[in-house]
Motif scaffolding. Structure first.
Motif, mmCIF file in Angstrom:
data_model
loop_
_atom_site.group_PDB
_atom_site.id
_atom_site.type_symbol
_atom_site.label_atom_id
_atom_site.label_comp_id
_atom_site.label_asym_id
_atom_site.label_seq_id
_atom_site.Cartn_x
_atom_site.Cartn_y
_atom_site.Cartn_z
ATOM 1 N N LYS A 5 -40.493 -21.402 22.706
ATOM 2 C CA LYS A 5 -39.766 -21.352 21.440
ATOM 3 C C LYS A 5 -40.704 -21.546 20.249
ATOM 4 O O LYS A 5 -40.440 -21.005 19.169
ATOM 5 C CB LYS A 5 -38.671 -22.424 21.417
ATOM 6 N N ILE A 6 -41.762 -22.322 20.441
ATOM 7 C CA ILE A 6 -42.733 -22.597 19.380
ATOM 8 C C ILE A 6 -44.125 -22.339 19.933
ATOM 9 O O ILE A 6 -44.494 -22.875 20.990
ATOM 10 C CB ILE A 6 -42.615 -24.049 18.876
ATOM 11 N N LEU A 7 -44.922 -21.534 19.227
ATOM 12 C CA LEU A 7 -46.262 -21.171 19.688
ATOM 13 C C LEU A 7 -47.244 -21.282 18.524
ATOM 14 O O LEU A 7 -47.101 -20.600 17.505
ATOM 15 C CB LEU A 7 -46.256 -19.741 20.242
ATOM 16 N N TYR A 8 -48.233 -22.174 18.688
ATOM 17 C CA TYR A 8 -49.269 -22.380 17.679
ATOM 18 C C TYR A 8 -50.571 -21.727 18.159
ATOM 19 O O TYR A 8 -51.123 -22.115 19.193
ATOM 20 C CB TYR A 8 -49.517 -23.871 17.449
ATOM 21 N N LEU A 9 -51.061 -20.762 17.394
ATOM 22 C CA LEU A 9 -52.309 -20.061 17.726
ATOM 23 C C LEU A 9 -53.217 -19.959 16.503
ATOM 24 O O LEU A 9 -54.057 -19.062 16.418
ATOM 25 C CB LEU A 9 -52.002 -18.660 18.254
ATOM 26 N N GLN A 10 -53.091 -20.878 15.551
ATOM 27 C CA GLN A 10 -53.860 -20.790 14.321
ATOM 28 C C GLN A 10 -55.332 -21.130 14.558
ATOM 29 O O GLN A 10 -55.686 -21.819 15.511
ATOM 30 C CB GLN A 10 -53.270 -21.700 13.230
ATOM 31 N N ASN A 11 -56.164 -20.623 13.653
ATOM 32 C CA ASN A 11 -57.606 -20.875 13.653
ATOM 33 C C ASN A 11 -58.265 -20.425 14.966
ATOM 34 O O ASN A 11 -58.987 -21.173 15.609
ATOM 35 C CB ASN A 11 -57.903 -22.356 13.399
ATOM 36 N N ASN A 12 -58.016 -19.172 15.333
ATOM 37 C CA ASN A 12 -58.693 -18.547 16.460
ATOM 38 C C ASN A 12 -59.324 -17.237 15.971
ATOM 39 O O ASN A 12 -59.534 -17.068 14.764
ATOM 40 C CB ASN A 12 -57.708 -18.293 17.604
ATOM 41 N N LEU A 13 -59.642 -16.354 16.897
ATOM 42 C CA LEU A 13 -60.270 -15.079 16.544
ATOM 43 C C LEU A 13 -59.467 -13.897 17.091
ATOM 44 O O LEU A 13 -60.022 -12.879 17.475
ATOM 45 C CB LEU A 13 -61.707 -15.043 17.086
ATOM 46 N N ILE A 14 -58.152 -14.057 17.131
ATOM 47 C CA ILE A 14 -57.268 -13.027 17.663
ATOM 48 C C ILE A 14 -57.238 -11.843 16.700
ATOM 49 O O ILE A 14 -56.952 -12.001 15.508
ATOM 50 C CB ILE A 14 -55.856 -13.594 17.875
ATOM 51 N N GLY A 15 -57.520 -10.632 17.217
ATOM 52 C CA GLY A 15 -57.590 -9.446 16.376
ATOM 53 C C GLY A 15 -56.362 -8.579 16.422
ATOM 54 O O GLY A 15 -56.224 -7.657 15.610
ATOM 55 N N LYS A 16 -55.429 -8.852 17.359
ATOM 56 C CA LYS A 16 -54.258 -7.993 17.496
ATOM 57 C C LYS A 16 -53.087 -8.793 18.048
ATOM 58 O O LYS A 16 -53.258 -9.626 18.937
ATOM 59 C CB LYS A 16 -54.581 -6.823 18.438
ATOM 60 N N ILE A 17 -51.892 -8.535 17.508
ATOM 61 C CA ILE A 17 -50.672 -9.165 18.038
ATOM 62 C C ILE A 17 -50.200 -8.344 19.227
ATOM 63 O O ILE A 17 -49.813 -7.179 19.082
ATOM 64 C CB ILE A 17 -49.572 -9.233 16.960
ATOM 65 N N GLU A 18 -50.235 -8.945 20.409
ATOM 66 C CA GLU A 18 -49.856 -8.231 21.631
ATOM 67 C C GLU A 18 -49.392 -9.218 22.688
ATOM 68 O O GLU A 18 -49.613 -10.428 22.590
ATOM 69 C CB GLU A 18 -51.040 -7.410 22.158
ATOM 70 N N ASN A 19 -48.716 -8.675 23.708
ATOM 71 C CA ASN A 19 -48.276 -9.448 24.873
ATOM 72 C C ASN A 19 -47.355 -10.616 24.504
ATOM 73 O O ASN A 19 -47.412 -11.684 25.121
ATOM 74 C CB ASN A 19 -49.490 -9.974 25.658
ATOM 75 N N VAL A 20 -46.518 -10.416 23.496
ATOM 76 C CA VAL A 20 -45.520 -11.431 23.137
ATOM 77 C C VAL A 20 -44.112 -10.839 23.088
ATOM 78 O O VAL A 20 -43.158 -11.540 22.747
ATOM 79 C CB VAL A 20 -45.858 -12.093 21.783
ATOM 80 N N SER A 21 -43.981 -9.572 23.425
ATOM 81 C CA SER A 21 -42.685 -8.900 23.285
ATOM 82 C C SER A 21 -41.638 -9.416 24.264
ATOM 83 O O SER A 21 -40.439 -9.248 24.026
ATOM 84 C CB SER A 21 -42.858 -7.393 23.477
ATOM 85 N N LYS A 22 -42.048 -10.064 25.347
ATOM 86 C CA LYS A 22 -41.108 -10.577 26.324
ATOM 87 C C LYS A 22 -40.683 -12.019 26.060
ATOM 88 O O LYS A 22 -39.912 -12.591 26.831
ATOM 89 C CB LYS A 22 -41.710 -10.475 27.731
ATOM 90 N N LEU A 23 -41.191 -12.591 24.987
ATOM 91 C CA LEU A 23 -40.806 -13.960 24.621
ATOM 92 C C LEU A 23 -39.518 -13.895 23.802
ATOM 93 O O LEU A 23 -39.522 -14.013 22.573
ATOM 94 C CB LEU A 23 -41.934 -14.643 23.843
ATOM 95 N N LYS A 24 -38.401 -13.714 24.488
ATOM 96 C CA LYS A 24 -37.113 -13.505 23.825
ATOM 97 C C LYS A 24 -36.637 -14.734 23.069
ATOM 98 O O LYS A 24 -35.923 -14.621 22.066
ATOM 99 C CB LYS A 24 -36.047 -13.118 24.862
ATOM 100 N N LYS A 25 -37.030 -15.938 23.516
ATOM 101 C CA LYS A 25 -36.553 -17.175 22.898
ATOM 102 C C LYS A 25 -37.483 -17.688 21.796
ATOM 103 O O LYS A 25 -37.198 -18.733 21.205
ATOM 104 C CB LYS A 25 -36.397 -18.263 23.971
ATOM 105 N N LEU A 26 -38.569 -16.981 21.524
ATOM 106 C CA LEU A 26 -39.552 -17.456 20.550
ATOM 107 C C LEU A 26 -38.929 -17.520 19.152
ATOM 108 O O LEU A 26 -38.375 -16.541 18.655
ATOM 109 C CB LEU A 26 -40.770 -16.531 20.544
ATOM 110 N N GLU A 27 -39.047 -18.700 18.516
ATOM 111 C CA GLU A 27 -38.474 -18.916 17.187
ATOM 112 C C GLU A 27 -39.543 -19.066 16.106
ATOM 113 O O GLU A 27 -39.303 -18.701 14.953
ATOM 114 C CB GLU A 27 -37.582 -20.164 17.205
ATOM 115 N N TYR A 28 -40.692 -19.625 16.464
ATOM 116 C CA TYR A 28 -41.745 -19.868 15.469
ATOM 117 C C TYR A 28 -43.090 -19.450 16.049
ATOM 118 O O TYR A 28 -43.494 -19.925 17.108
ATOM 119 C CB TYR A 28 -41.761 -21.343 15.067
ATOM 120 N N LEU A 29 -43.786 -18.546 15.339
ATOM 121 C CA LEU A 29 -45.097 -18.059 15.773
ATOM 122 C C LEU A 29 -46.093 -18.291 14.637
ATOM 123 O O LEU A 29 -45.919 -17.759 13.535
ATOM 124 C CB LEU A 29 -45.031 -16.575 16.131
#
Length: 471
Positions: A47-71
């Motif tokens: 439901k909550i996913l913190y990925l700040q301060n990394n080197l991620i270049g593309k938003i991917e592989n999160v489409s199946k997180l149906k319950k995700l509320e905060y990214l």
């Protein structure tokens, strides 16, 4: 390169007992992650996913997180908003300080009907003229943009000027994409130049390399002395170290643009520095000698390397010694090892020894160790064997002799005491054993009272009619 591994997720899932399939909140910030992967397979209930301060270049592989509320994807290398249509319950999206220049990609958020908050400040697209009106009209379900509430009047005004604003945004976006393409070409060219410089400074097997000259060109070094070779190697090492310091200073003093490529370049440079420092510290690291617990002559030392508070009590009533060791409350019991010996007790806490020499010999087989579930303290009960240890030598004191002497003292005191004797014939209470046969065997006192009762023939007898007869 930082990767999202199962071990990394488990280490950050302690609040869920390291169980990842039912994990609802996960924090993977500052892990140098370059690719977003595996989360849609391992953590479907997020439901909550913190990925700040990394080197991620593309938003991917999160489409199946149906319950995700905060990214939270702030401080990454993202250049485009995409692949979020499957996050049906997404309410808040943070993309602060990224490299999003394609503002038209915000249209993909129209499918996230529950999205209320969006943060895009710090991105190149926020410098576009008409940025805020364009986002307000494009994503109609938004209530807050960059921490500022969207008023109804602002939405109406933005929708009136939307065609002109959209045309303006497209022109600025096109200019940004051209500039960004030039930056990528420049970064690629610079990377190729650095690779060529490295090849020149460290040539391969085609030429006559500096480090393997004797192997490739044996005629040039056949007549040199080994001492000269060692001296040249030391000089090369010192010059190499100075060159590395100069390169490091030149890297940090060199001006560079704020781009995803420059962030990756900085990361690679820091990784090289870290590896060099680890290698240097590994060479200088000395093996710590093990702590001496028992001397060569067999003397047991008192050691408290774990630095734990303790109390040692001699319980004479139960003939045992009790050790109360203040183990950390939340420490796993598997990290504790208890060893009771006849003359000492040793407890290993996370590999650190705690050892105490005992004043009396104890029974290791009858000893017990228990841990409190509330305080975490370790209680060790060690029964004595009846022998005392004095000055390193055992003085036998049999338990039987101690008991015999105590009995003799008690009998001697019993002889000296005076007792009061009472004549049993003078007892005034009735005999309980003959209480059933009361009519046949009357007590002496009762018989004497019956004999003393007056009769009618007695001259002193006065018959009073008002007195009821005795029964």
């Amino acid at each position: 390169m930082g990767l999202i591994t199962e071990d990394l997720i488990r280490r950050n899932a302690e609040h869920n007992d390291c169980v990842i399939f039912s994990l609802e909140e996960l924090s993977l910030h500052q892990q140098e992650i370059e690719k977003l992967e595996h989360l849609d397979k391992w953590c479907r209930d997020l439901k909550i996913l913190y990925l700040q301060n990394n080197l991620i270049g593309k938003i991917e592989n999160v489409s199946k997180l149906k319950k995700l509320e905060y990214l939270n994807l702030a401080l990454n290398n993202i250049e485009r908003i995409e692949n979020l249509e499957g996050c049906e319950w997404l309410t808040k999206l943070d993309l602060t300080v990224n490299f999003i220049g394609e503002l038209s990609s915000v249209k993909t958020l129209r499918h996230n009907i529950h999205l209320k908050e969006l943060f895009l400040m710090g991105n190149p697209c926020t410098d576009f003229d008409g940025y805020r009106p364009f986002v307000v009209v494009t994503v109609q379900q938004l209530k807050w943009l960059d921490g500022k509430e969207i008023e109804r009047s602002e939405r109406i005004q933005a929708s009136q000027n939307y065609p002109a604003v959209e045309q303006q945004i497209r022109e600025q976006e096109k200019a940004y994409c051209l500039r960004r393409a030039k930056e990528k070409e420049e970064a690629q060219r610079k990377l190729q130049e650095e690779d060529e410089d490295k090849k020149k400074s460290h040539p391969g097997s085609a030429g006559c390399p500096h480090t393997d000259t004797h192997a490739v060109c044996p005629s040039s070094l056949e007549n040199k002395d080994r001492l000269q070779v060692s001296e040249t190697q030391e000089e090369e090492h010192s010059t190499k170290k100075s060159d590395e310091n100069e390169d490091d200073m030149a890297f940090w003093n060199k001006p560079s643009l704020f781009t995803p490529e420059s962030r990756l370049e900085t990361l690679r440079h820091m990784e090289k520095q870290r590896e060099a420092q680890e290698k240097l510290s590994g060479n200088k690291k000395k093996v710590k000698p093990p702590r001496t617990l028992v001397t060569a002559d067999g003397k047991v030392l008192n050691v408290n390397e774990a630095k734990l508070d303790f109390t040692l009590k001699d319980d004479d009533k139960h003939n045992q010694i009790i050790l109360d060791l203040a183990i950390y409350r939340y420490m796993d019991t598997s990290l504790i090892d208890v060893d009771v010996q006849p003359t000492y007790v040793r407890v290993m806490v996370k590999g650190k020894p705690f050892q105490l020499a005992l004043s009396a010999e104890v029974q290791p087989d009858s000893s017990s160790a228990k841990r409190s579930q509330t305080t975490g303290h370790l209680l060790i009960c060690m029964p004595k064997v009846g022998e005392l240890i004095t000055g390193g030598q055992r003085t036998p004191m049999p338990v039987k002799s101690v008991l015999d002497s105590s009995k003799e003292q008690a009998s001697h005191r019993r002889k000296q005491t005076e007792r009061l004797e009472v004549d049993p014939s003078k007892h005034s209470y009735p005999d309980v054993t003959t209480i059933v046969q009361e009519k046949k065997h009357k007590p002496k006192k009762m018989e004497s009272q019956l004999q003393a009762a007056p009769s009618e023939e007695d001259p002193d007898f006065d018959d009073n009619p008002d007195v009821p007869p005795l029964i």
